[in-house]
Scaffold this motif. Structure first.
Motif, PDB file in Angstrom:
ATOM      1  N   VAL A  13       0.839  -1.197   0.000  1.00  0.00           N
ATOM      2  CA  VAL A  13       0.000   0.000   0.000  1.00  0.00           C
ATOM      3  C   VAL A  13       0.875   1.249   0.000  1.00  0.00           C
ATOM      4  N   SER A 285      -6.748   1.734   5.373  1.00  0.00           N
ATOM      5  CA  SER A 285      -6.175   0.848   4.368  1.00  0.00           C
ATOM      6  C   SER A 285      -6.033  -0.532   5.006  1.00  0.00           C
ATOM      7  N   TYR A 334     -11.885   1.004   1.188  1.00  0.00           N
ATOM      8  CA  TYR A 334     -10.668   0.467   0.584  1.00  0.00           C
ATOM      9  C   TYR A 334     -10.884  -1.039   0.428  1.00  0.00           C
ATOM     10  N   ASN A 339      -5.522  -3.341  -4.309  1.00  0.00           N
ATOM     11  CA  ASN A 339      -5.304  -1.896  -4.244  1.00  0.00           C
ATOM     12  C   ASN A 339      -6.348  -1.194  -5.115  1.00  0.00           C
ATOM     13  N   ILE A 341      -9.754   1.602  -4.408  1.00  0.00           N
ATOM     14  CA  ILE A 341     -10.580   2.417  -3.508  1.00  0.00           C
ATOM     15  C   ILE A 341     -11.891   2.718  -4.223  1.00  0.00           C
TER      16      ILE A 341
END
Length: 358
Positions: A13, A285, A334, A339, A341
């Motif tokens: 991240v 996250s 998230y 990865n 959003i």
């Protein structure tokens, strides 16, 4: 919108957090607002409630809208995946204050959970099984099992508008904005007194004086980080509170330089200008190092690096970066596995890392 070609899903991240850019935009009817957001366990699907009494399903792998589920009779809010990808729960906004268990495969109800007598303000699925919590304006928190229409337990509580499970599914957190407290319960002994109580009265007074943060109001979300270290109390004001999940001590006040969000918090009075309340517009996250949030009344997203030690004695942490967009974000999530959003207000937006933005 940026092009395709996101980094591998195994990217850290921290390597990509500053490079997220909008990649997909899904328009909605002009009068509709999105009110809740949730990913399923695998991260493949995204679920959102909308004020036009619909629930919207998106396929994140395909980057496409997958299905619309209509709930015109009962309304819809706080839509949540169970641990079965085709089944969801959501709260009613019309007719009654029940919770509905729906099979999306054939759009049929599996079960109704009745017992609340006023609007439900929070639904939290256990990360371990199909047990969930509901909080309501009727001053109760109820514990349910998806296999039974009858509540498994109840806590009578003053204004318990927010609930959360910790990652181990062994701790329940319940937040009361008017009382300015968060109570932690042992899930196995939820009918016993809380084993910890975090009093935020002095904390809120401090940031009311220095930043105009509302005191005893405006709390919109409660979330544990996946590493179990932090508890995020999000607000519709100019900042969020990051707490130590064990002691309740304030670690950071996550300041939004652009100011407050516009939607009311659970418990606030709704009106024609603001017909829906704000589910948290902030989220951790998956690694617990960052918080991503809507930018108050402005567009784009804000990111705070929780390892930043620059907050000083006042513990005010400014955003480490902002992620640009032309759209506002009233709900943010998230993806738990990739990865990616997702954010929404009047429209849904998916964000991916852009190698050219590094």
């Amino acid at each position: 919108m940026v092009g395709e070609g996101p980094p591998p899903p195994t990217s850290k991240v921290s390597d990509v957090i500053t490079t997220f850019r909008p990649t997909r935009l899904f328009k909605a009817p002009p009068s509709a607002h999105y009110t809740s957001i949730d990913f399923n366990d695998s991260g493949e699907f995204l679920l959102l409630s909308r004020t036009d009494d619909t629930i919207q399903l998106f396929n994140t792998k395909a980057g496409a809208h997958a299905k619309e589920l209509k709930s015109q009779k009962y309304g819809s809010a706080l839509a949540r995946f169970t641990h079965h990808d085709t089944s969801i729960i959501y709260a009613s906004t019309k007719v009654d204050d029940g919770i509905r268990y729906l099979s999306m495969h054939d759009n049929s109800f599996i079960r109704y959970f009745r017992g609340h007598t006023q609007r439900v303000t929070s639904l939290s699925m256990s990360p371990g099984n199909d047990v969930f919590l509901s909080a309501s304006l009727d001053n109760t928190v109820k514990l349910w099992d998806c296999r039974s229409p009858t509540a498994q337990g109840q806590l009578d509580f003053t204004a318990p508008y927010l609930t959360a499970f910790d990652p181990s599914a062994s701790v329940i957190a319940i937040a009361s904005p008017p009382a300015q407290t968060i109570h932690l319960y042992d899930f196995r002994n939820y009918d016993k007194p809380p084993f910890a109580t975090f009093d935020l009265l002095d904390t809120e007074k401090r940031y009311q004086a220095s930043h105009g943060q509302k005191s005893g109001a405006g709390w919109t979300g409660l979330e544990f980080s996946n590493n179990g270290k932090y508890l995020l109390l999000s607000t519709n004001g100019p900042g969020h509170y990051l707490l130590d999940a064990f002691s309740g001590d304030l670690i950071h006040y996550l300041h939004r330089p652009s100011g407050s969000a516009t939607r009311p918090a659970p418990g606030d009075v709704l009106n024609e200008s603001h017909p829906c309340y704000l589910q948290s517009d902030a989220a951790f996250s998956p690694d617990g190092q960052y918080v991503i949030s809507g930018n108050g009344g402005q567009t784009g997203l804000l990111v705070w690096d929780l390892k930043d030690t620059m907050s000083g004695a006042e513990k005010v942490l400014e955003p480490s970066c902002d992620l640009p967009s032309t759209k506002s974000a009233a709900v943010v999530a998230y993806n738990p596995r990739h990865n990616l959003i997702a954010s929404a207000d009047r429209e849904v937006m998916m964000w991916l890392p852009d190698a050219d933005a590094a």
